[in-house]
Design a protein around this motif. Sequence first.
Motif, PDB file in Angstrom:
ATOM      1  N   ASP A   1       0.850  -1.183   0.000  1.00 45.67           N
ATOM      2  CA  ASP A   1       0.000   0.000   0.000  1.00 45.67           C
ATOM      3  C   ASP A   1       0.892   1.242   0.000  1.00 45.67           C
ATOM      4  O   ASP A   1       2.118   1.144  -0.047  1.00 45.67           O
ATOM      5  CB  ASP A   1      -0.992  -0.019   1.173  1.00 45.67           C
ATOM      6  N   ARG A   2       0.295   2.388   0.044  1.00 43.00           N
ATOM      7  CA  ARG A   2       1.056   3.641  -0.010  1.00 43.00           C
ATOM      8  C   ARG A   2       2.002   3.820   1.160  1.00 43.00           C
ATOM      9  O   ARG A   2       2.949   4.572   1.084  1.00 43.00           O
ATOM     10  CB  ARG A   2       0.103   4.835  -0.078  1.00 43.00           C
ATOM     11  N   ARG A   3       1.727   3.129   2.255  1.00 41.94           N
ATOM     12  CA  ARG A   3       2.585   3.231   3.435  1.00 41.94           C
ATOM     13  C   ARG A   3       3.673   2.163   3.450  1.00 41.94           C
ATOM     14  O   ARG A   3       4.422   2.049   4.403  1.00 41.94           O
ATOM     15  CB  ARG A   3       1.725   3.152   4.694  1.00 41.94           C
ATOM     16  N   GLY A   4       3.748   1.358   2.386  1.00 41.63           N
ATOM     17  CA  GLY A   4       4.789   0.355   2.268  1.00 41.63           C
ATOM     18  C   GLY A   4       4.459  -0.977   2.910  1.00 41.63           C
ATOM     19  O   GLY A   4       5.297  -1.875   2.946  1.00 41.63           O
ATOM     20  N   ARG A   5       3.230  -1.144   3.401  1.00 42.34           N
ATOM     21  CA  ARG A   5       2.836  -2.400   4.039  1.00 42.34           C
ATOM     22  C   ARG A   5       2.366  -3.392   2.974  1.00 42.34           C
ATOM     23  O   ARG A   5       1.650  -3.024   2.049  1.00 42.34           O
ATOM     24  CB  ARG A   5       1.718  -2.156   5.040  1.00 42.34           C
ATOM     25  N   VAL A   6       2.764  -4.653   3.131  1.00 41.67           N
ATOM     26  CA  VAL A   6       2.360  -5.686   2.181  1.00 41.67           C
ATOM     27  C   VAL A   6       0.874  -5.971   2.371  1.00 41.67           C
ATOM     28  O   VAL A   6       0.417  -6.238   3.483  1.00 41.67           O
ATOM     29  CB  VAL A   6       3.193  -6.972   2.354  1.00 41.67           C
ATOM     30  N   ILE A   7       0.130  -5.904   1.259  1.00 44.59           N
ATOM     31  CA  ILE A   7      -1.316  -6.159   1.304  1.00 44.59           C
ATOM     32  C   ILE A   7      -1.721  -7.343   0.435  1.00 44.59           C
ATOM     33  O   ILE A   7      -2.881  -7.720   0.393  1.00 44.59           O
ATOM     34  CB  ILE A   7      -2.114  -4.904   0.889  1.00 44.59           C
ATOM     35  N   GLY A   8      -0.754  -7.913  -0.257  1.00 39.78           N
ATOM     36  CA  GLY A   8      -1.028  -9.062  -1.111  1.00 39.78           C
ATOM     37  C   GLY A   8       0.217  -9.425  -1.901  1.00 39.78           C
ATOM     38  O   GLY A   8       1.291  -8.871  -1.677  1.00 39.78           O
TER      39      GLY A   8
END
Length: 178
Positions: A159-166
Amino acid sequence: FPESGTWHCFGACNTGGDIFSFIMKKENLDFGEALRLLADRAGVVLAERRPGDVEEADALDRLRSLQAEATSYYHHLLLNSPRAGGARDYLAGRGLSLETIRQFELGYAPSDWDALLRYLTGKGYTPAELVEAGLIIAREDGSGYYDRFRHRLMIPIRDRRGRVIGFGARALDDSLPK
């Protein structure tokens, strides 16, 4: 420091932080109180928390943690597993350096039917959480679960914050889809 939105006390306390920590320290408030005060001053209306918001946020944090664990697992296998040699060769053939592989935390999903399932349930995650995260699939006959990704190059989606979402995945053989 208005340009960076931070502050620093050069006096006895020698602390610093952002606008929230400044208001918390100056006004002796907790974070929620400082947030409400600043929102009020800025004319921002904060939505009231509904019952279940905390549980929903906790569940989302748990899914993010799960995705981060899966990313680390796949990345470790790509860098260290002898079985990932073909994936490393594929990436080298595409001109990707080790630095790029590390920067993007590319990974490798082994061909086992339940490697990720075993690893993550061993870390305390439930099969239901893994299904919700899209990492495993329930067998049609109800007899258990299997990993969604097998013998794939794994590409974390953030995501935009650098967290893995998939994850995106690339087949390393003739199986479909690529």
